[in-house]
Design an enzyme around this catalytic site. Structure first.
Site: not given
Length: 370
Positions: A128, A198
């Site tokens: 990430d 997201d």
């Protein structure tokens, strides 16, 4: 340099801890998720990865080796438990100094961390961006070409580290579609890469992310997949028809199917959506084609996906606020009039025989040729 397609010959299916547990996830939660994947039948339906997201990380020792925190007392034992269930274990890190939640990242420890993951028995790494964005900003400033090069180099470095361990791991890029990642990720070792920010458990965010994948289909295929983020099915923010749209769209996209709900408290409705055999078959088709949008008018869209054996899947989406007719799509649909389809959600036979089709608000007709 690219990962072997066999590592993710079809897009990964499994479960990820973040959407439901976030920073609260523990060893016990992961074991319970593994148990539930087996007991529910999800494992046998294809959901085999059990992925731990952020907040498992502890401190590094004097030699720089990463250790788990108190929530995860023995990662090797956890991996052994997950493997004993016929499942695979995934883990999470960042190319930056810190993860999104402020835990230890892998910057400067890539080879060391990959070796540790391999020793634990890890099968999947989600990597990430997080604090590496600050590193890029500090070093590249407004120089986009330098920023893109730094991004690729960081992700490729971990790919080489994974390769050096000799242990096959699915390698998931989570960097939000920055720097046109789909153009270079396969050659830099990525098996899947996030194409968006997201997801959230609501209709507007899910559809914004999902339908924005149109045009990226040429970058997807066996071993390398566009990833519009995890599934929200069963988390309670959408109604049944909207979750059917969610699952249908992800299936047409050949997207990873990573459930993000509490598996111990699934309703029959949630179970039926996540375990629909035809939807999964469309997503996991071995041809590895991502579907394409072939017609759109206002809030109505039609997507087509080529399947193995010369078959097709067709999805008619109504993104509008009332039931709407697909009458003006008759010419587009006429190319499929000789084919026999099964409606994935109603299980009824369907044909494009010239009759008008009406789809309810926030609804979908997903069809698989047979």
């Amino acid at each position: 340099m690219a990962q072997q397609a066999s590592v993710a010959a079809t897009s990964p299916m499994g479960w990820n801890s973040w959407n439901h547990f976030a920073e609260r996830v523990t060893d016990a939660d992961v074991r319970a998720a593994a148990d539930a994947l087996v007991a529910s039948g999800m494992r046998d339906a294809g959901y085999i990865y059990v992925n731990i997201d952020d907040t498992w990380e502890g401190k590094r020792d004097a030699d720089g080796v990463i250790h788990t925190n108190e929530k995860f007392p023995d990662m090797k034992a956890l991996a052994d438990y997950v493997h004993s269930k016929g499942l695979k274990l995934g883990i999470y890190s960042s190319p930056g100094p810190k993860t999104c939640a402020g835990y230890e990242g892998s910057l400067g420890h890539e080879a060391q961390d990959a070796k540790t993951y391999a020793e634990w028995g890890i099968d999947y790494l989600k990597y990430d961006q997080c604090s590496f964005g600050d590193v890029i900003k500090q070093e590249a400033g407004d120089d986009l070409s330098k920023a893109a090069a730094m991004q690729r180099e960081a992700y490729e470095k971990m790919h080489k580290a994974i390769q050096s361990t000799g242990r096959p791991m699915v390698y998931s890029y989570c960097q939000y579609g920055l720097y046109a990642v789909w153009k270079w990720a396969p050659e830099a070792g990525g098996n899947l890469w996030r194409t968006t920010g997201d997801i959230s458990d609501n209709w507007d965010r899910m559809t914004l992310i999902g339908f924005s994948q149109a045009g990226l289909e040429k970058y997807a295929g066996p071993g390398h997949w566009n990833d519009p983020d995890m599934l929200e099915v069963g988390n309670g923010g959408m109604k049944k028809s909207e979750y059917e749209v969610h699952m249908s769209l992800w299936a047409m996209l050949a997207a990873p199917l990573l459930a993000g709900n509490d598996l111990s408290k699934m309703s029959d409705e949630t179970r039926e959506i996540l375990m629909n055999k035809d939807a999964i078959a469309i997503d996991q088709d071995k041809l590895g084609k991502q579907g394409s949008r072939i017609w759109a008018e206002g809030p109505l869209e039609i997507w087509s996906k080529d399947l193995s054996g010369g078959k097709h899947a067709i999805a008619l989406f109504n993104r509008g606020e009332s039931a709407l007719s697909f009458e003006s799509a008759q010419q587009t649909l006429s190319q499929f009039k000789a084919l026999r389809f099964r409606n994935v959600w109603t299980h009824a036979e369907a044909r494009f025989d010239g009759k008008n089709i009406t789809i309810p608000s926030h609804g979908v007709m997903l069809l698989k040729e047979y």
